[in-house]
Design a protein around this motif. Structure first.
Motif, PDB file in Angstrom:
ATOM      1  N   ARG A 161      -5.250  -6.654  -5.493  1.00  0.00           N
ATOM      2  CA  ARG A 161      -4.964  -6.091  -6.809  1.00  0.00           C
ATOM      3  C   ARG A 161      -6.004  -5.049  -7.210  1.00  0.00           C
ATOM      4  NH1 ARG A 161      -4.768 -10.730 -10.130  1.00  0.00           N
ATOM      5  NH2 ARG A 161      -6.920 -10.328 -10.740  1.00  0.00           N
ATOM      6  N   GLY A 162      -7.261  -5.307  -6.884  1.00  0.00           N
ATOM      7  CA  GLY A 162      -8.310  -4.353  -7.213  1.00  0.00           C
ATOM      8  C   GLY A 162      -8.156  -3.051  -6.448  1.00  0.00           C
ATOM      9  N   THR A 163      -7.838  -3.163  -5.157  1.00  0.00           N
ATOM     10  CA  THR A 163      -7.672  -1.966  -4.327  1.00  0.00           C
ATOM     11  C   THR A 163      -6.503  -1.119  -4.807  1.00  0.00           C
ATOM     12  OG1 THR A 163      -8.603  -3.079  -2.395  1.00  0.00           O
ATOM     13  CG2 THR A 163      -7.254  -1.136  -1.990  1.00  0.00           C
ATOM     14  N   LEU A 164      -5.348  -1.749  -5.009  1.00  0.00           N
ATOM     15  CA  LEU A 164      -4.172  -0.995  -5.450  1.00  0.00           C
ATOM     16  C   LEU A 164      -4.364  -0.454  -6.867  1.00  0.00           C
ATOM     17  CD1 LEU A 164      -1.127  -3.013  -4.050  1.00  0.00           C
ATOM     18  CD2 LEU A 164      -2.610  -1.357  -2.932  1.00  0.00           C
ATOM     19  N   GLY A 165      -5.061  -1.212  -7.704  1.00  0.00           N
ATOM     20  CA  GLY A 165      -5.339  -0.737  -9.052  1.00  0.00           C
ATOM     21  C   GLY A 165      -6.257   0.470  -9.070  1.00  0.00           C
ATOM     22  N   SER A 166      -7.085   0.604  -8.026  1.00  0.00           N
ATOM     23  CA  SER A 166      -8.017   1.734  -7.937  1.00  0.00           C
ATOM     24  C   SER A 166      -7.332   3.017  -7.492  1.00  0.00           C
ATOM     25  CB  SER A 166      -9.151   1.401  -6.956  1.00  0.00           C
ATOM     26  OG  SER A 166      -9.886   0.283  -7.397  1.00  0.00           O
ATOM     27  N   PHE A 167      -6.114   2.895  -6.983  1.00  0.00           N
ATOM     28  CA  PHE A 167      -5.397   4.089  -6.524  1.00  0.00           C
ATOM     29  C   PHE A 167      -5.199   5.097  -7.650  1.00  0.00           C
ATOM     30  CE2 PHE A 167      -2.919   2.784  -2.444  1.00  0.00           C
ATOM     31  CZ  PHE A 167      -4.109   2.372  -1.870  1.00  0.00           C
ATOM     32  N   PHE A 227       0.828  -1.203   0.000  1.00  0.00           N
ATOM     33  CA  PHE A 227       0.000   0.000   0.000  1.00  0.00           C
ATOM     34  C   PHE A 227       0.867   1.260   0.000  1.00  0.00           C
ATOM     35  CE2 PHE A 227      -3.167  -3.069   1.109  1.00  0.00           C
ATOM     36  CZ  PHE A 227      -4.376  -2.525   0.688  1.00  0.00           C
ATOM     37  N   ILE A 228       1.969   1.228   0.746  1.00  0.00           N
ATOM     38  CA  ILE A 228       2.871   2.384   0.785  1.00  0.00           C
ATOM     39  C   ILE A 228       3.470   2.629  -0.595  1.00  0.00           C
ATOM     40  CG2 ILE A 228       5.057   3.250   1.705  1.00  0.00           C
ATOM     41  CD1 ILE A 228       4.396   1.774   4.320  1.00  0.00           C
ATOM     42  N   ALA A 229       3.979   1.550  -1.215  1.00  0.00           N
ATOM     43  CA  ALA A 229       4.588   1.677  -2.542  1.00  0.00           C
ATOM     44  C   ALA A 229       3.565   2.159  -3.566  1.00  0.00           C
ATOM     45  CB  ALA A 229       5.185   0.340  -2.972  1.00  0.00           C
ATOM     46  N   ALA A 230       2.355   1.579  -3.524  1.00  0.00           N
ATOM     47  CA  ALA A 230       1.311   1.961  -4.481  1.00  0.00           C
ATOM     48  C   ALA A 230       0.887   3.414  -4.287  1.00  0.00           C
ATOM     49  CB  ALA A 230       0.109   1.036  -4.338  1.00  0.00           C
ATOM     50  N   PHE A 231       0.826   3.860  -3.027  1.00  0.00           N
ATOM     51  CA  PHE A 231       0.447   5.249  -2.752  1.00  0.00           C
ATOM     52  C   PHE A 231       1.491   6.215  -3.306  1.00  0.00           C
ATOM     53  CE2 PHE A 231       0.820   9.043  -0.084  1.00  0.00           C
ATOM     54  CZ  PHE A 231      -0.457   9.574  -0.219  1.00  0.00           C
ATOM     55  N   ILE A 232       2.766   5.925  -3.053  1.00  0.00           N
ATOM     56  CA  ILE A 232       3.836   6.808  -3.539  1.00  0.00           C
ATOM     57  C   ILE A 232       3.848   6.844  -5.063  1.00  0.00           C
ATOM     58  CG2 ILE A 232       6.347   7.062  -3.696  1.00  0.00           C
ATOM     59  CD1 ILE A 232       6.494   6.075  -0.796  1.00  0.00           C
ATOM     60  N   VAL A 233       3.728   5.678  -5.684  1.00  0.00           N
ATOM     61  CA  VAL A 233       3.701   5.620  -7.146  1.00  0.00           C
ATOM     62  C   VAL A 233       2.493   6.380  -7.693  1.00  0.00           C
ATOM     63  CG1 VAL A 233       3.312   4.049  -9.087  1.00  0.00           C
ATOM     64  CG2 VAL A 233       5.034   3.507  -7.383  1.00  0.00           C
ATOM     65  N   SER A 234       1.373   6.299  -6.991  1.00  0.00           N
ATOM     66  CA  SER A 234       0.143   6.949  -7.459  1.00  0.00           C
ATOM     67  C   SER A 234       0.160   8.462  -7.275  1.00  0.00           C
ATOM     68  CB  SER A 234      -1.068   6.347  -6.737  1.00  0.00           C
ATOM     69  OG  SER A 234      -1.182   4.968  -7.039  1.00  0.00           O
ATOM     70  N   ASN A 241       0.171  -2.946 -10.629  1.00  0.00           N
ATOM     71  CA  ASN A 241      -0.298  -4.277 -10.989  1.00  0.00           C
ATOM     72  C   ASN A 241       0.761  -5.336 -10.700  1.00  0.00           C
ATOM     73  OD1 ASN A 241      -0.790  -6.541 -13.212  1.00  0.00           O
ATOM     74  ND2 ASN A 241      -2.727  -5.495 -12.865  1.00  0.00           N
ATOM     75  N   GLU A 242       2.029  -4.984 -10.890  1.00  0.00           N
ATOM     76  CA  GLU A 242       3.115  -5.954 -10.742  1.00  0.00           C
ATOM     77  C   GLU A 242       3.543  -6.176  -9.297  1.00  0.00           C
ATOM     78  OE1 GLU A 242       5.232  -5.417 -15.136  1.00  0.00           O
ATOM     79  OE2 GLU A 242       6.133  -4.479 -13.373  1.00  0.00           O
ATOM     80  N   ILE A 243       3.240  -5.252  -8.402  1.00  0.00           N
ATOM     81  CA  ILE A 243       3.651  -5.433  -7.004  1.00  0.00           C
ATOM     82  C   ILE A 243       2.529  -5.999  -6.142  1.00  0.00           C
ATOM     83  CG2 ILE A 243       5.308  -3.533  -7.150  1.00  0.00           C
ATOM     84  CD1 ILE A 243       3.318  -1.882  -5.430  1.00  0.00           C
ATOM     85  N   ALA A 244       1.301  -6.060  -6.677  1.00  0.00           N
ATOM     86  CA  ALA A 244       0.138  -6.417  -5.858  1.00  0.00           C
ATOM     87  C   ALA A 244      -0.141  -7.914  -5.865  1.00  0.00           C
ATOM     88  CB  ALA A 244      -1.094  -5.669  -6.348  1.00  0.00           C
ATOM     89  N   GLN A 245      -0.540  -8.433  -4.699  1.00  0.00           N
ATOM     90  CA  GLN A 245      -1.105  -9.779  -4.635  1.00  0.00           C
ATOM     91  C   GLN A 245      -2.541  -9.725  -5.144  1.00  0.00           C
ATOM     92  OE1 GLN A 245       0.286  -9.860  -0.385  1.00  0.00           O
ATOM     93  NE2 GLN A 245       0.369 -12.053  -0.789  1.00  0.00           N
ATOM     94  N   LYS A 246      -3.049 -10.855  -5.625  1.00  0.00           N
ATOM     95  CA  LYS A 246      -4.365 -10.830  -6.259  1.00  0.00           C
ATOM     96  C   LYS A 246      -5.471 -10.422  -5.289  1.00  0.00           C
ATOM     97  CE  LYS A 246      -5.513 -15.778  -5.708  1.00  0.00           C
ATOM     98  NZ  LYS A 246      -5.864 -17.019  -6.434  1.00  0.00           N
ATOM     99  N   GLU A 247      -5.256 -10.657  -3.970  1.00  0.00           N
ATOM    100  CA  GLU A 247      -6.277 -10.305  -2.984  1.00  0.00           C
ATOM    101  C   GLU A 247      -6.454  -8.789  -2.850  1.00  0.00           C
ATOM    102  OE1 GLU A 247      -4.619 -14.302  -2.100  1.00  0.00           O
ATOM    103  OE2 GLU A 247      -3.729 -12.308  -2.398  1.00  0.00           O
TER     104      GLU A 247
END
Length: 478
Positions: free
Chosen positions: A160-166, A34-41, A152-158
């Motif tokens: 993936r939808g949440t991180l993709g929505s960022f 979540f931290i990585a996805a937030f920074i990237v987003s 998409n590449e760092i997320a687990q499938k559980e």
């Protein structure tokens, strides 16, 4: 006669204890993801500030606050050139990420943004504003591809939808930032703050790891394993995931040549995936969201809604961001298909209401009492429209693009789909002012309503559910 106590341990008890210990030892640590996805987003936040830059200052631009006069036609170009720049550069984003890596490419992609905001900040002519908007658009297009790919590449499938929505959530947050800041500061400071966002991203992203997929592509298996351990936790067994990534890279390399790529595109799954991926990205644009965002202040000012246009804009952006947060929490529970259907259906109703209200106000005279209530209908309808978009069609279009494209063509197909979407956005944003002036706002909104109705039917007949499915399961369903 005494009996000995039975100190033996039953097999079920041993099994339960072992299972509990095993579960703890393989506990998935999701916070770093979540931290990585937030920074990237934050790149998407920057894209939002670029997209929404004109939303609050259209009247100021027309009033000459940049130091020179701007016509409505020039305002139309200022609003739409970001989309054209995004289209031009987005087509190269995927291949560049594959060639140089996700991290180096991200730093490369923010350079046009910094240059563009500098040109706008110190603009002395309309040409400098045009160039600045085009350059910020180049970064916007490329960074959206990068963000979707990396998350998409760092997320687990559980998750993936949440991180993709960022991605869409942060775009909405950037637009909200524009709406609030532009209300309280002058145009120079407002523009400078928008230009500071890419620098914040660059400073924070320097501490993030390279994508594990790219590391495997470069045969850096130690680096890929280290990244997965950081993302999942030191007690997480990454062996299975490493095997899946290696297979992913192997499949991708099968389509490295042009002729081989054509062969990959001949499969049924690839064709259906392209119809779904490209279709959703196009519907995301022709629903009118970007035109409405770019001209929010102008729309409300000229609609005589009886509410301060800047306040109405902030209301819209706030609800949109709130809906995006809610969507990120439920997308892995409710499912993509369900949210898409509800979203596009609600958007159709809202756009129809706005179109009918504008039609009635243009053709009939109402008493002050009735007029007072009618004035608020567009605000309510467009607020619900923004909420519906942020719950489904907006974020899920980006998410589905990453989920349905086969691994062999994902980078190239994602870049092409993004390119097409920005070209469509450029056309819609550029033509909206013309259609609004020549044919009326009612015609424009009813046309958008027809497009969202088509999106509803498209989802019902063609889009599969991908919730909690692996990439192999998704491809099998296609």
């Amino acid at each position: 006669m005494t009996t000995k106590e039975d100190h033996s341990i039953s097999l079920p008890a041993v099994y339960d204890s072992y299972s509990s210990l095993l579960q703890k030892s393989t506990l998935e640590k999701k916070l770093p993801q979540f931290i990585a996805a937030f920074i990237v987003s934050l790149t998407a936040f920057s894209a939002g500030t670029s997209i929404g830059w004109t939303s609050q200052i259209s009247e100021k631009l027309l009033g000459g606050e940049l130091g020179f006069t701007i016509t409505k036609n020039e305002l139309s170009w200022i609003a739409s050139l970001t989309s054209l720049g995004a289209a031009v550069f987005s087509i190269f984003a995927g291949p560049l990420c594959d060639k140089f890596g996700r991290k180096p490419s991200a730093f490369l992609f923010i350079v046009p943004s910094l240059t563009g905001w500098t040109l706008i900040l110190w603009s002395k002519s309309i040409g400098m504003v045009y160039a600045g908007r085009f350059l910020t658009g180049m970064s916007t297009g490329a960074l959206c591809v990068f963000t979707a790919l990396y998350n998409n590449e760092i997320a687990q499938k559980e998750v993936r939808g949440t991180l993709g929505s960022f991605l869409q959530l942060m775009i909405s947050s950037g637009i909200l930032f524009d709406a609030i800041v532009a209300k309280f500061v002058n145009m120079k400071l407002y523009t400078a703050l928008c230009g500071g966002v890419p620098m914040v991203f660059g400073a924070l992203f320097a501490f993030m790891p390279e994508s594990p997929v790219y590391s495997v592509q470069k045969r850096d298996y130690v680096g890929a394993r280290a990244t997965l351990i950081w993302l999942r936790g030191k007690n997480y067994n990454v062996d299975q995931e490493m095997k899946e990534i290696e297979q992913y890279v192997l499949d991708k390399n099968k389509c490295s040549g042009t002729n081989t790529l054509k062969n990959c595109m001949k499969t049924r799954a690839s064709k259906i995936a392209c119809v779904i991926g490209f279709g959703l990205m196009i519907f995301k644009c022709i629903c009118g969201i970007d035109a409405i965002t770019a001209y929010t202040s102008y729309i409300f000012t000229n609609a005589n809604i009886g509410l301060n246009a800047q306040s109405a804009t902030i209301i819209l952006a706030s609800f949109s961001t709130g809906a995006g947060i809610f969507q990120s929490l439920v997308v892995d529970k409710c499912g993509r298909r369900t949210l898409l259907m509800l979203s596009s259906g609600a958007m159709t109703v809202c756009l129809t209401i706005v179109g009918i209200v504008l039609m009635l106000k243009g053709r009939y005279a109402f008493s002050e009492e009735i007029y007072k209530y009618i004035n608020y209908l567009p605000v309510v309808a467009l607020t619900v429209f923004e909420v519906a978009y942020s719950l489904g069609l907006g974020p899920i279009s980006w998410l589905m693009m990453g989920e349905v494209f086969p691994q062999e063509i994902k980078s190239l197909a994602s870049s092409l789909a993004t390119f097409v979407s920005w070209i469509v956005t450029f056309a819609v944003t550029g033509l909206f002012m013309v259609v609004n002036t020549e044919l009326g706002g009612d015609f424009a909104f009813l046309l958008f309503a027809v497009c969202t109705l088509a999106a509803t039917l498209f989802t019902f007949f063609l889009v599969p559910e991908t919730k909690n499915k692996s990439y192999l399961e998704i491809q099998s369903a296609l």
